[in-house]
Design a protein around this motif. Structure first.
Motif, PDB file in Angstrom:
ATOM      1  N   ILE A  43       0.853  -1.186   0.000  1.00  0.00           N
ATOM      2  CA  ILE A  43       0.000   0.000   0.000  1.00  0.00           C
ATOM      3  C   ILE A  43       0.888   1.234   0.000  1.00  0.00           C
ATOM      4  O   ILE A  43       1.807   1.355   0.823  1.00  0.00           O
ATOM      5  N   GLY A  44       0.637   2.156  -0.923  1.00  0.00           N
ATOM      6  CA  GLY A  44       1.342   3.420  -0.958  1.00  0.00           C
ATOM      7  C   GLY A  44       0.539   4.503  -0.271  1.00  0.00           C
ATOM      8  O   GLY A  44      -0.634   4.737  -0.613  1.00  0.00           O
ATOM      9  N   TYR A  45       1.141   5.160   0.720  1.00  0.00           N
ATOM     10  CA  TYR A  45       0.441   6.185   1.501  1.00  0.00           C
ATOM     11  C   TYR A  45       0.767   7.571   0.932  1.00  0.00           C
ATOM     12  O   TYR A  45       1.937   7.898   0.668  1.00  0.00           O
ATOM     13  N   ARG A  46      -0.278   8.380   0.771  1.00  0.00           N
ATOM     14  CA  ARG A  46      -0.144   9.761   0.324  1.00  0.00           C
ATOM     15  C   ARG A  46      -0.898  10.652   1.314  1.00  0.00           C
ATOM     16  O   ARG A  46      -2.008  10.308   1.753  1.00  0.00           O
ATOM     17  N   ALA A  47      -0.297  11.813   1.634  1.00  0.00           N
ATOM     18  CA  ALA A  47      -0.934  12.805   2.507  1.00  0.00           C
ATOM     19  C   ALA A  47      -1.025  14.112   1.726  1.00  0.00           C
ATOM     20  O   ALA A  47       0.002  14.652   1.281  1.00  0.00           O
ATOM     21  N   MET A  48      -2.236  14.611   1.544  1.00  0.00           N
ATOM     22  CA  MET A  48      -2.478  15.827   0.763  1.00  0.00           C
ATOM     23  C   MET A  48      -2.865  16.960   1.696  1.00  0.00           C
ATOM     24  O   MET A  48      -3.840  16.850   2.454  1.00  0.00           O
ATOM     25  N   SER A  49      -2.112  18.042   1.645  1.00  0.00           N
ATOM     26  CA  SER A  49      -2.407  19.228   2.439  1.00  0.00           C
ATOM     27  C   SER A  49      -3.294  20.151   1.612  1.00  0.00           C
ATOM     28  O   SER A  49      -2.891  20.634   0.547  1.00  0.00           O
ATOM     29  N   VAL A  50      -4.512  20.375   2.075  1.00  0.00           N
ATOM     30  CA  VAL A  50      -5.473  21.186   1.325  1.00  0.00           C
ATOM     31  C   VAL A  50      -6.074  22.222   2.264  1.00  0.00           C
ATOM     32  O   VAL A  50      -6.055  22.072   3.501  1.00  0.00           O
ATOM     33  N   ALA A  51      -6.606  23.275   1.669  1.00  0.00           N
ATOM     34  CA  ALA A  51      -7.337  24.271   2.441  1.00  0.00           C
ATOM     35  C   ALA A  51      -8.696  23.716   2.849  1.00  0.00           C
ATOM     36  O   ALA A  51      -9.199  22.757   2.263  1.00  0.00           O
ATOM     37  N   VAL A  52      -9.272  24.316   3.866  1.00  0.00           N
ATOM     38  CA  VAL A  52     -10.556  23.830   4.373  1.00  0.00           C
ATOM     39  C   VAL A  52     -11.627  23.948   3.301  1.00  0.00           C
ATOM     40  O   VAL A  52     -12.460  23.051   3.121  1.00  0.00           O
ATOM     41  N   ARG A  53     -11.586  25.052   2.536  1.00  0.00           N
ATOM     42  CA  ARG A  53     -12.612  25.248   1.512  1.00  0.00           C
ATOM     43  C   ARG A  53     -12.446  24.298   0.322  1.00  0.00           C
ATOM     44  O   ARG A  53     -13.379  24.111  -0.453  1.00  0.00           O
ATOM     45  N   ASP A  54     -11.247  23.723   0.147  1.00  0.00           N
ATOM     46  CA  ASP A  54     -10.986  22.832  -0.983  1.00  0.00           C
ATOM     47  C   ASP A  54     -11.024  21.364  -0.597  1.00  0.00           C
ATOM     48  O   ASP A  54     -10.591  20.512  -1.373  1.00  0.00           O
ATOM     49  N   ARG A  55     -11.515  21.045   0.594  1.00  0.00           N
ATOM     50  CA  ARG A  55     -11.469  19.663   1.064  1.00  0.00           C
ATOM     51  C   ARG A  55     -12.289  18.745   0.160  1.00  0.00           C
ATOM     52  O   ARG A  55     -11.806  17.696  -0.288  1.00  0.00           O
ATOM     53  N   GLU A  56     -13.528  19.075  -0.132  1.00  0.00           N
ATOM     54  CA  GLU A  56     -14.369  18.230  -0.973  1.00  0.00           C
ATOM     55  C   GLU A  56     -13.871  18.201  -2.414  1.00  0.00           C
ATOM     56  O   GLU A  56     -13.878  17.149  -3.069  1.00  0.00           O
ATOM     57  N   HIS A  57     -13.422  19.350  -2.941  1.00  0.00           N
ATOM     58  CA  HIS A  57     -12.930  19.387  -4.309  1.00  0.00           C
ATOM     59  C   HIS A  57     -11.673  18.537  -4.458  1.00  0.00           C
ATOM     60  O   HIS A  57     -11.451  17.919  -5.518  1.00  0.00           O
ATOM     61  N   ALA A  58     -10.845  18.483  -3.424  1.00  0.00           N
ATOM     62  CA  ALA A  58      -9.658  17.636  -3.486  1.00  0.00           C
ATOM     63  C   ALA A  58     -10.036  16.161  -3.552  1.00  0.00           C
ATOM     64  O   ALA A  58      -9.378  15.358  -4.220  1.00  0.00           O
ATOM     65  N   ILE A  59     -11.130  15.768  -2.861  1.00  0.00           N
ATOM     66  CA  ILE A  59     -11.596  14.371  -2.936  1.00  0.00           C
ATOM     67  C   ILE A  59     -12.063  14.041  -4.351  1.00  0.00           C
ATOM     68  O   ILE A  59     -11.726  12.981  -4.906  1.00  0.00           O
ATOM     69  N   PHE A  60     -12.807  14.968  -4.989  1.00  0.00           N
ATOM     70  CA  PHE A  60     -13.295  14.722  -6.346  1.00  0.00           C
ATOM     71  C   PHE A  60     -12.127  14.597  -7.330  1.00  0.00           C
ATOM     72  O   PHE A  60     -12.110  13.696  -8.181  1.00  0.00           O
ATOM     73  N   ASN A  61     -11.148  15.494  -7.217  1.00  0.00           N
ATOM     74  CA  ASN A  61     -10.005  15.443  -8.132  1.00  0.00           C
ATOM     75  C   ASN A  61      -9.152  14.202  -7.897  1.00  0.00           C
ATOM     76  O   ASN A  61      -8.591  13.646  -8.850  1.00  0.00           O
ATOM     77  N   THR A  62      -9.060  13.748  -6.648  1.00  0.00           N
ATOM     78  CA  THR A  62      -8.277  12.538  -6.373  1.00  0.00           C
ATOM     79  C   THR A  62      -8.927  11.321  -7.015  1.00  0.00           C
ATOM     80  O   THR A  62      -8.243  10.464  -7.591  1.00  0.00           O
ATOM     81  N   LEU A  63     -10.244  11.223  -6.931  1.00  0.00           N
ATOM     82  CA  LEU A  63     -10.944  10.107  -7.585  1.00  0.00           C
ATOM     83  C   LEU A  63     -10.767  10.164  -9.100  1.00  0.00           C
ATOM     84  O   LEU A  63     -10.575   9.127  -9.757  1.00  0.00           O
ATOM     85  N   ARG A  64     -10.812  11.356  -9.663  1.00  0.00           N
ATOM     86  CA  ARG A  64     -10.639  11.487 -11.113  1.00  0.00           C
ATOM     87  C   ARG A  64      -9.195  11.246 -11.533  1.00  0.00           C
ATOM     88  O   ARG A  64      -8.929  10.739 -12.629  1.00  0.00           O
ATOM     89  N   PHE A  65      -8.257  11.607 -10.679  1.00  0.00           N
ATOM     90  CA  PHE A  65      -6.843  11.461 -11.040  1.00  0.00           C
ATOM     91  C   PHE A  65      -6.432   9.988 -11.073  1.00  0.00           C
ATOM     92  O   PHE A  65      -5.750   9.553 -12.006  1.00  0.00           O
TER      93      PHE A  65
END
Length: 773
Positions: A218-240
């Protein structure tokens, strides 16, 4: 595959499944010296623990037989923490023990109790269930554990976290003491060791290979995002990553429902899984993921244990797990059976330290990256399009249609249409703010040394009730920075000055809006903070001289107080009499001698004073000899009548018969009544003689005189003999009146009373009673 002493039916089932070798945990439970003993086994998730304990309990279940017969009582019991894990264990044991003819019964919450009861009555060799439903069956006497030979506790640490310790004690107390107890878990904290010491006897500690190196696939990744971009980061991660199947873990059910609605609106094929859903809904959601109808599952930690989904490649932690064990169990849904997987943590600036602490506790290293931007997602999407397998395949039956499309629209238009159709079925990537990975923690600094910094001015101060703890989160959210990047916060009377690290100052513009009507302005240099000089310790500051005031008038010179007339008093009403003058207060002279205290004698008591009107005299009981003699009551108002309570049988006065010849006591008030004149010629009404009575009747003697009455004499114990009474001669011609052949006397038997009817004599006229005088 080396059988290693595996029973023939189980070995054949493993080969039919396509497995060529056993996993380390499966080999460990089959090692020499383990059979028949209690064991505490720990291995990483996805290492084949279900098949491992299925092989471990084979000697107790099969007992050397290749084909099982009907079982009156279950032979093995497997306890799992969640419904999904229990049903998954049942599916694994079905194919493992299918050739041996074993009957597997499940007892989980949310299912029909009657169906489970019928399955147990038909005879089950192995029972799999959750603690609550198993205890329910035991208490209802539908599950008998007296024949249990082996008990397996799967994911024992999770059962303790869910509060099933009391249910486990009840279940194991119902099983025989000579049973074999196996405990399997991915992590073994201290609580599990205590549980093993309680329920197991001389247990072996088996550590499967790979526990020290958790989740190597398992490869672990930690993404630092702003509070307002939390949901958008989840959507982009699924698409990426574009995983075949992905799970997004949330902390609460409300977060699951919120994210489920947001992702559904963006076109994701998504299902939800939480504890508030029924068992049928949860099973339907998991089956949708297995069938490929859904690609994303949003779930709480109910799906973090034991659930195996084929093709699960991505795990996203939308909310950070509560501890390191939960992180390992969540991430363990991917990277199973030698396959690779990715675990992504969404970390806001406020959760940076917590994320580091959880990763250190889990002994895993995560790569800190920024969330995929819209350009990166689009670039990865175009790369998949260019590498799509359908573009490299040779044309087939569709050649004629392809030539027709190219001939009519041209090759460029056909290719552009293909690209648009490719992008149409996917949600558009989200645009994120410039969020960078958090700055690596610096070396400990001396208090007061902040390093290179930039000062900002905020348009609020003490007059606006500004405080540092109120401004700190607003500054962090505006620039997506951690609070360690903020130095001094100086709140002044009208404005506030904030010191920010030079590395993060570029995230703020010259004029940044923190909130409505709250602006933060960048300063060119360091502000001048004016503070009043404090006096040295022990010195008192000089006070300003007081202004001279007019001397206060003496009391005698003050005007006399005159009360203001009330507006509620009539001026024509007579004035109230003046108050008498009070005696001036004179303090007692302490030096003056006081009257000495002397105890009062009985003769010096205060004389008797009459009692006030209405006060009651206290009751004092009087001796019998001093009672007041009785005196008849004078004529006057009588005491009101009060009905006397009816006396009980034991309190009544005994009956005494009155002697003959004694006169009756006259009735009260008989002499006061005036008797009405009665009819004459009646003996009872004052007449001399009564009229002659008809002769020939027993009660009417011939001479007109009534026979003498018998005096009453009470009967004794024996009945008095019958004596014929002399009387007037009876009429002849009647058998009962002296006729010949008269019937001898025989006492008459009582006849049954005639039934009462509602028939009434309507010929009699109602006569109202005469009124009393």
């Amino acid at each position: 595959m080396n059988d290693m002493g595996i029973a023939a039916p189980l070995a054949a089932a493993i080969r039919a499944k396509g497995y060529d070798s056993l996993t380390p945990v499966q080999e460990a439970v089959l090692a020499e010296g383990v059979a028949g003993r209690d064991a505490l086994v720990s291995a990483q998730t996805g290492s084949g623990k279900t098949v491992a304990f299925g092989l471990a309990i084979a000697p107790e279940v099969l007992a050397g037989q290749d084909k099982l017969l009907y079982a009156d009582q279950p032979l093995a019991l497997i306890v799992a923490p969640t419904r999904e894990l229990a049903l998954q264990v049942k599916r694994e044991l079905d194919w493992l023990y299918g050739a041996a003819g074993a009957q597997i019964a499940s007892c989980v919450g949310g299912m029909d109790y009657r169906t489970e009861k019928r399955s147990l009555e038909r005879g089950a060799h192995i029972v799999v269930g959750t603690p609550g439903r198993l205890r329910d069956h035991i208490e209802r006497h539908s599950l008998d554990l007296s024949g249990i030979r082996a008990v397996v506790l799967d994911e024992a640490d999770e059962m303790l976290d869910l509060g099933f310790a009391e249910d486990l004690e009840f279940i194991l107390a119902a099983a025989p003491e000579e049973r074999r107890t196996l405990m399997f878990s991915a992590t073994v904290p201290k609580e599990i060791e205590k549980l093993a010491a309680t329920f197991q006897r001389d247990a072996l500690r088996i550590v499967a290979q790979g526990e020290q190196k958790q989740h190597g696939d398992i490869g672990y990744r930690a993404m630092s995002v702003a509070v307002r971009d939390r949901e958008h980061a989840i959507f982009n991660t699924l698409r990426f990553y574009e995983a075949q199947t992905a799970i997004v873990f949330c902390k609460t059910r409300a977060n699951v429902n919120h994210l489920f609605a947001r992702m559904g609106n963006r076109g994701f094929q998504v299902v939800a899984l939480s504890g508030e859903l029924s068992q049928s809904e949860r099973s339907h959601a998991l089956q949708s993921l297995r069938d490929g109808r859904a690609r994303v599952c949003i779930a709480t930690d109910v799906a973090a244990r034991g659930i195996d989904l084929p093709g699960l490649e991505l795990v996203i932690h939308a909310d950070l797990p509560s501890n390191s064990e939960t992180l390992l169990h969540r991430s363990g849904r991917t990277g199973r059976a030698g396959k690779k997987g990715t675990s992504v943590l969404i970390v806001t600036p406020a959760d940076f330290r917590k994320a580091n602490r959880i990763l250190q506790g889990a002994k895993v290293e995560a790569e800190w990256i920024k969330a995929p931007s819209a350009e990166e997602v689009q670039e990865r999407d175009d790369m998949r399009l260019m590498e799509h397998a359908t573009l490299t395949e040779a044309p087939g039956d569709e050649t004629a249609m392809a030539d027709a499309l190219i001939g009519r629209f041209g090759a460029q238009n056909v290719a552009a249409a293909f690209v648009r159709l490719w992008r149409e079925g996917r949600s558009a990537p989200e645009v994120l703010s410039d969020s960078l990975p958090p700055v690596a923690p610096a070396a400990p600094r001396v208090r007061g040394e902040f390093g290179p910094s930039v000062w900002f001015k905020i348009s609020i101060g003490h007059t606006g009730r500004a405080e540092a703890r109120w401004l700190l989160p607003k500054i962090c959210d505006a620039g997506s920075i951690a609070k360690d990047s903020i130095g001094a916060i100086r709140v002044q009377q009208e404005v506030t000055y904030v010191q920010l690290a030079e590395a993060v100052a570029s995230r703020f513009r010259d004029m940044t809006e923190l909130d409505k009507d709250l602006m933060m302005e960048r300063l060119a240099g360091e502000p001048t903070l004016e503070r009043p000089e404090r006096p040295a310790y022990g010195e008192r500051p000089e006070r300003a001289p007081r202004t001279e005031r007019a001397p206060r008038p003496e009391r005698a010179e003050r005007p006399a107080y005159s009360p203001k007339p009330s507006r509620f008093v009539d001026e024509d009403s007579p004035a109230a009499p003046p108050r008498p003058e009070r005696k001036p207060y004179a303090p007692r002279d302490d030096a003056a001698p006081r009257k000495p205290y002397a105890k009062r004698e009985d003769g010096d008591r205060k004389p008797y004073a009459p009692r006030e009107e209405g006060a009651k005299r206290p009751y004092t009981p009087r001796p019998d000899g001093e009672r007041k003699p009785w005196a008849p009551r004078e004529d006057g108002p009588k005491k009101p009548y009060a009905p006397r309570a009816r006396a009980e049988d034991g309190e009544r006065k005994p009956y005494v018969k009155r002697e003959e010849g004694t006169e009756r006591k006259p009735r009260w008030g008989a002499g006061d009544k005036t008797a009405a004149p009665r009819a004459a010629a009646y003996k009872s009404h004052g007449g001399a003689d009564k009229p002659a009575r008809a002769a020939g009747y027993k009660s009417h003697s011939a001479d007109g005189e009534a026979p003498a009455k018998r005096t009453y004499a009470p009967k004794g114990d024996e009945a008095r003999p019958y004596v014929k009474r002399e009387g007037a001669p009876k009429a002849a011609g009647f058998k009962s009146h002296g006729a010949e052949g008269k019937k001898p006397y025989a006492p008459r038997t009582a006849k049954p009373a005639a039934p009462k009817t509602d028939a009434r004599d309507t010929t009699k006229r109602f006569v109202p009673p005469k009124p009393k005088r």
